[in-house]
Design a protein around this motif. Structure first.
Motif, PDB file in Angstrom:
ATOM      1  N   UNK A 182      -1.325  15.859   7.122  1.00  0.00           N
ATOM      2  CA  UNK A 182      -2.423  14.993   6.669  1.00  0.00           C
ATOM      3  C   UNK A 182      -1.882  13.644   6.194  1.00  0.00           C
ATOM      4  N   UNK A 183      -0.753  13.693   5.467  1.00  0.00           N
ATOM      5  CA  UNK A 183      -0.153  12.436   4.984  1.00  0.00           C
ATOM      6  C   UNK A 183       0.315  11.603   6.177  1.00  0.00           C
ATOM      7  N   UNK A 184       0.908  12.290   7.171  1.00  0.00           N
ATOM      8  CA  UNK A 184       1.325  11.596   8.403  1.00  0.00           C
ATOM      9  C   UNK A 184       0.124  10.916   9.062  1.00  0.00           C
ATOM     10  N   UNK A 185      -0.973  11.649   9.155  1.00  0.00           N
ATOM     11  CA  UNK A 185      -2.190  11.102   9.781  1.00  0.00           C
ATOM     12  C   UNK A 185      -2.696   9.883   9.007  1.00  0.00           C
TER      13      UNK A 185
ATOM     14  N   UNK B 292       0.839  -1.197   0.000  1.00  0.00           N
ATOM     15  CA  UNK B 292       0.000   0.000   0.000  1.00  0.00           C
ATOM     16  C   UNK B 292       0.880   1.255   0.000  1.00  0.00           C
ATOM     17  N   UNK B 293       0.731   2.083  -1.039  1.00  0.00           N
ATOM     18  CA  UNK B 293       1.441   3.361  -1.051  1.00  0.00           C
ATOM     19  C   UNK B 293       0.459   4.449  -0.614  1.00  0.00           C
TER      20      UNK B 293
ATOM     21  N   UNK C 226      -1.527   2.279   9.239  1.00  0.00           N
ATOM     22  CA  UNK C 226      -0.700   1.327   9.988  1.00  0.00           C
ATOM     23  C   UNK C 226      -1.567   0.681  11.059  1.00  0.00           C
ATOM     24  N   UNK C 227      -2.426   1.489  11.660  1.00  0.00           N
ATOM     25  CA  UNK C 227      -3.337   0.963  12.679  1.00  0.00           C
ATOM     26  C   UNK C 227      -4.290  -0.057  12.069  1.00  0.00           C
TER      27      UNK C 227
END
Ligand SMILES: [Zn+2]
Ligand SMILES: [Zn+2]
Length: 283
Positions: free
Chosen positions: A271-274, A1-2, A280-281
């Motif tokens: 936003x990308x970090x979020x 997943x990218x 990942x969660x």
């Protein structure tokens, strides 16, 4: 997943790559012309190769899709508008092939309440022409995006999505782009496990894998039909529901793009970090 985002390509297609890098996007979605005009610029070889080089050299951005113009309406009963729409789509497909994009994300348009039966023949005609246009050697495919449903837009219900994909698959390389805001606004509630499970089952029945995801929270209520994106965790769906939905195995290899407002000028690095945290969660 990218995990990436829609980014601006203004000032030159290659700028999209650095814009993606700036916010940590592993994949980028771009417009190759203004999304609200009928013109797709013919891009010279110089621009194309500069873009390809930027992408090949990027250590952050690994893949890209093109989003077709919002003006395209392949469900129009006006022959003129239909032809213009088809031409614009085909010129967009040509650019996408030239830059080796993974796909062209497309809103099919609206049947204005006449139903899918009324427009099936003209959609088949478009898929046929696009199919002939896509070089066998290229990997570029048409990615049909589900819609929020207002104004008779085609592809709101998953039953319609399934029929359109079947229609397309006989004639061209097609895949699916699921927009989480649109699916929720159409009426698929992602917040409780039962509804979420039913939606995933429905998708899995006609599809092994979803090519592309637009990861957005929603300003619209479930069933509100409005195409109104919100930042992750700030809308009606919420991060937990989005994470649980995208944890389904059909999304394991999707390219994920944020189309959120950010602070008004589109997805930010936060936003990308979020999105990365959220996914990942979910995994
Ligand atoms: Zn879209
Ligand atoms: Zn979208």
């Amino acid at each position: 997943m990218l995990i990436g985002a829609h980014v601006s390509a203004s000032g030159g297609l290659y700028n999209a790559v650095s814009n993606g890098e700036e916010i940590g996007a592993q994949c980028i979605q771009i417009f190759v012309g203004s999304p609200r005009t009928w013109k797709t610029p013919t891009l010279g070889e110089k621009v194309l190769s500069r873009y390809r080089e930027a992408l090949a050299n990027s250590e952050v951005v690994q893949d890209a899709v093109v989003h077709a113009s919002y003006l395209i309406n392949l469900g129009s009963s006006d022959p003129d508008l239909f032809e213009r729409s088809k031409d614009l789509l085909i010129s967009t497909v040509d650019v996408a092939c030239a830059i080796e994009a993974y796909g062209v994300v497309l809103h099919l348009g609206s049947h204005k309440g006449h139903g899918l039966d009324a427009v099936e023949a003209q959609l088949a005609d478009v898929f046929e022409e696009v199919g002939e246009r896509l070089p066998r050697s290229s990997r570029t495919k048409l990615l049909l995006e589900n819609t929020a449903g207002a104004g008779g837009t085609i592809g709101g219900s998953l039953e319609e999505v399934e029929r359109i994909l079947q229609l397309g698959a006989k004639r061209a390389r097609v895949g699916l782009c699921i927009d989480t805001q649109h699916i929720f606004a159409y009426g698929y509630d992602l917040r409780n496990p039962e509804d979420r499970g039913r939606t995933i089952d429905k998708l899995s029945r006609f599809l092994d894998a979803v090519d592309c995801v637009h990861l957005n929270d929603s300003k619209s209520k479930c069933g509100g039909l409005h195409d109104r994106h919100e930042n992750l965790g700030e809308g009606e769906i919420g991060e937990d529901a989005l994470a649980a939905f995208l944890g389904a195995s059909i999304f394991a290899n999707s390219l994920v793009f944020l189309e959120v407002p950010g602070d008004g000028s589109g997805p930010r690095s936060s936003d990308v970090e979020a999105a990365k945290r959220l996914l990942t969660a979910s995994g």
